[in-house]
Design a protein around this motif. Structure first.
Motif, mmCIF file in Angstrom:
data_model
loop_
_atom_site.group_PDB
_atom_site.id
_atom_site.type_symbol
_atom_site.label_atom_id
_atom_site.label_comp_id
_atom_site.label_asym_id
_atom_site.label_seq_id
_atom_site.Cartn_x
_atom_site.Cartn_y
_atom_site.Cartn_z
ATOM 1 N N ASN A 152 0.846 -1.182 0.000
ATOM 2 C CA ASN A 152 0.000 0.000 0.000
ATOM 3 C C ASN A 152 0.886 1.238 0.000
ATOM 4 O OD1 ASN A 152 -2.541 -1.385 0.204
ATOM 5 N ND2 ASN A 152 -2.014 -1.818 2.333
ATOM 6 N N LYS A 153 0.281 2.374 -0.290
ATOM 7 C CA LYS A 153 1.004 3.634 -0.212
ATOM 8 C C LYS A 153 1.554 3.788 1.208
ATOM 9 C CE LYS A 153 0.484 8.575 -0.914
ATOM 10 N NZ LYS A 153 -0.386 9.657 -1.389
ATOM 11 N N ASN A 154 2.805 4.226 1.301
ATOM 12 C CA ASN A 154 3.531 4.459 2.550
ATOM 13 C C ASN A 154 3.975 3.194 3.282
ATOM 14 O OD1 ASN A 154 3.508 7.286 2.326
ATOM 15 N ND2 ASN A 154 1.417 7.335 3.108
ATOM 16 N N ASP A 155 3.768 2.007 2.693
ATOM 17 C CA ASP A 155 4.361 0.802 3.278
ATOM 18 C C ASP A 155 5.875 0.924 3.195
ATOM 19 O OD1 ASP A 155 1.991 -0.392 3.958
ATOM 20 O OD2 ASP A 155 2.033 -1.901 2.367
ATOM 21 N N ARG A 156 6.573 0.261 4.115
ATOM 22 C CA ARG A 156 8.017 0.339 4.191
ATOM 23 C C ARG A 156 8.629 -1.031 3.906
ATOM 24 N NH1 ARG A 156 5.721 1.793 8.397
ATOM 25 N NH2 ARG A 156 6.807 0.360 9.757
ATOM 26 N N ILE A 157 9.458 -1.087 2.863
ATOM 27 C CA ILE A 157 10.165 -2.314 2.486
ATOM 28 C C ILE A 157 11.587 -2.223 3.031
ATOM 29 C CG2 ILE A 157 11.050 -3.711 0.576
ATOM 30 C CD1 ILE A 157 8.758 -2.582 -1.140
ATOM 31 N N GLN A 158 12.039 -3.310 3.670
ATOM 32 C CA GLN A 158 13.404 -3.354 4.192
ATOM 33 C C GLN A 158 13.996 -4.739 3.963
ATOM 34 O OE1 GLN A 158 14.018 -3.367 8.496
ATOM 35 N NE2 GLN A 158 15.737 -1.950 8.245
ATOM 36 N N ILE A 159 15.233 -4.769 3.499
ATOM 37 C CA ILE A 159 15.967 -6.028 3.378
ATOM 38 C C ILE A 159 16.606 -6.304 4.737
ATOM 39 C CG2 ILE A 159 17.811 -7.275 2.182
ATOM 40 C CD1 ILE A 159 15.366 -6.378 0.417
ATOM 41 N N ARG A 160 16.464 -7.541 5.210
ATOM 42 C CA ARG A 160 17.115 -7.956 6.458
ATOM 43 C C ARG A 160 17.984 -9.169 6.167
ATOM 44 N NH1 ARG A 160 12.704 -6.874 11.283
ATOM 45 N NH2 ARG A 160 12.198 -4.764 10.610
ATOM 46 N N VAL A 161 18.999 -9.348 6.982
ATOM 47 C CA VAL A 161 19.964 -10.410 6.754
ATOM 48 C C VAL A 161 20.233 -11.151 8.066
ATOM 49 C CG1 VAL A 161 21.941 -8.870 7.127
ATOM 50 C CG2 VAL A 161 22.243 -10.935 5.771
ATOM 51 N N ALA A 162 20.476 -12.454 7.937
ATOM 52 C CA ALA A 162 20.926 -13.283 9.062
ATOM 53 C C ALA A 162 22.108 -14.107 8.567
ATOM 54 C CB ALA A 162 19.804 -14.191 9.549
ATOM 55 N N THR A 163 23.096 -14.309 9.430
ATOM 56 C CA THR A 163 24.283 -15.074 9.034
ATOM 57 C C THR A 163 24.666 -16.054 10.141
ATOM 58 O OG1 THR A 163 25.791 -13.416 9.954
ATOM 59 C CG2 THR A 163 25.209 -13.189 7.625
ATOM 60 N N SER A 164 25.305 -17.117 9.743
ATOM 61 C CA SER A 164 25.853 -18.082 10.696
ATOM 62 C C SER A 164 27.169 -18.587 10.126
ATOM 63 C CB SER A 164 24.902 -19.251 10.890
ATOM 64 O OG SER A 164 25.538 -20.286 11.608
ATOM 65 N N ALA A 165 28.257 -18.124 10.680
ATOM 66 C CA ALA A 165 29.616 -18.477 10.259
ATOM 67 C C ALA A 165 29.980 -17.837 8.918
ATOM 68 C CB ALA A 165 29.849 -19.978 10.237
ATOM 69 N N ALA A 166 29.166 -17.985 7.901
ATOM 70 C CA ALA A 166 29.464 -17.351 6.614
ATOM 71 C C ALA A 166 29.314 -15.839 6.745
ATOM 72 C CB ALA A 166 28.524 -17.871 5.526
#
Length: 171
Positions: A141-155
């Motif tokens: 929708n208008k004004n929704d916020r998209i964000q990339i998130r990351v998780a790592t384990s050893a790499a």
């Protein structure tokens, strides 16, 4: 029953920090029709070349904007604010090191994971680097916020132009 016929196109101005920026051309149904639609392409430039974030997904900001049409992406926070309703394509990518762990990239909309398991790289048993990227389509929708998130384990993720992202209005 009455009907309304719209025969002219209008523009809708994107506002960022209370200042008008690029316009988007919309058709009578409110869909973008111009190539000047909101779009972002950038990469992550970091002091540490190899980055490890832990197993809980955290925001991953692409702080170098190559394209930021409409100024919808905030390079400080890593949040893309949707100027109009529609389907957006979010395309994160990362180069990972072969340390025997994993890197997972997720797409969050309004702090909710919209990608289930995200795009996952497992470097176990690899002697070289591994690059992963994908396309996630999310209705916003208008004004929704998209964000990339990351998780790592050893790499670890290799910052620089190998850690990149595109987000644009698809329809």
């Amino acid at each position: 029953m009455s009907s309304l016929t719209v025969t002219t196109l209008r523009t809708d101005t994107i506002r960022s920090s209370n200042t008008a920026t690029n316009s988007i051309l919309l058709d009578s149904s409110g869909r973008s029709t111009a190539s000047n639609q909101p779009a972002f392409y950038g990469y992550r430039s970091a002091g540490a070349v190899w980055e490890n974030f832990g197993t809980t997904p955290v925001g991953y900001n692409y702080n170098v904007a190559v394209t930021n049409r409409g100024n919808c992406y905030d390079t400080a926070t890593g949040v893309f604010t949707c100027p109009i309703e529609g389907v957006y394509a979010a395309c994160p990518g990362a180069l990972t090191g072969a340390n025997g762990g994993y890197v997972t990239l997720y797409v969050y909309v309004n702090n909710v994971n919209r990608t289930a398991r995200g795009t996952h790289t497992n470097t176990s048993g690899l002697n070289n680097w591994f690059h992963a990227s994908t396309v996630f389509m999310v209705r916003c929708n208008k004004n929704d916020r998209i964000q990339i998130r990351v998780a790592t384990s050893a790499a670890s993720i290799y910052a620089g132009q190998y850690a990149h992202c595109s987000i644009w209005l698809y329809s």
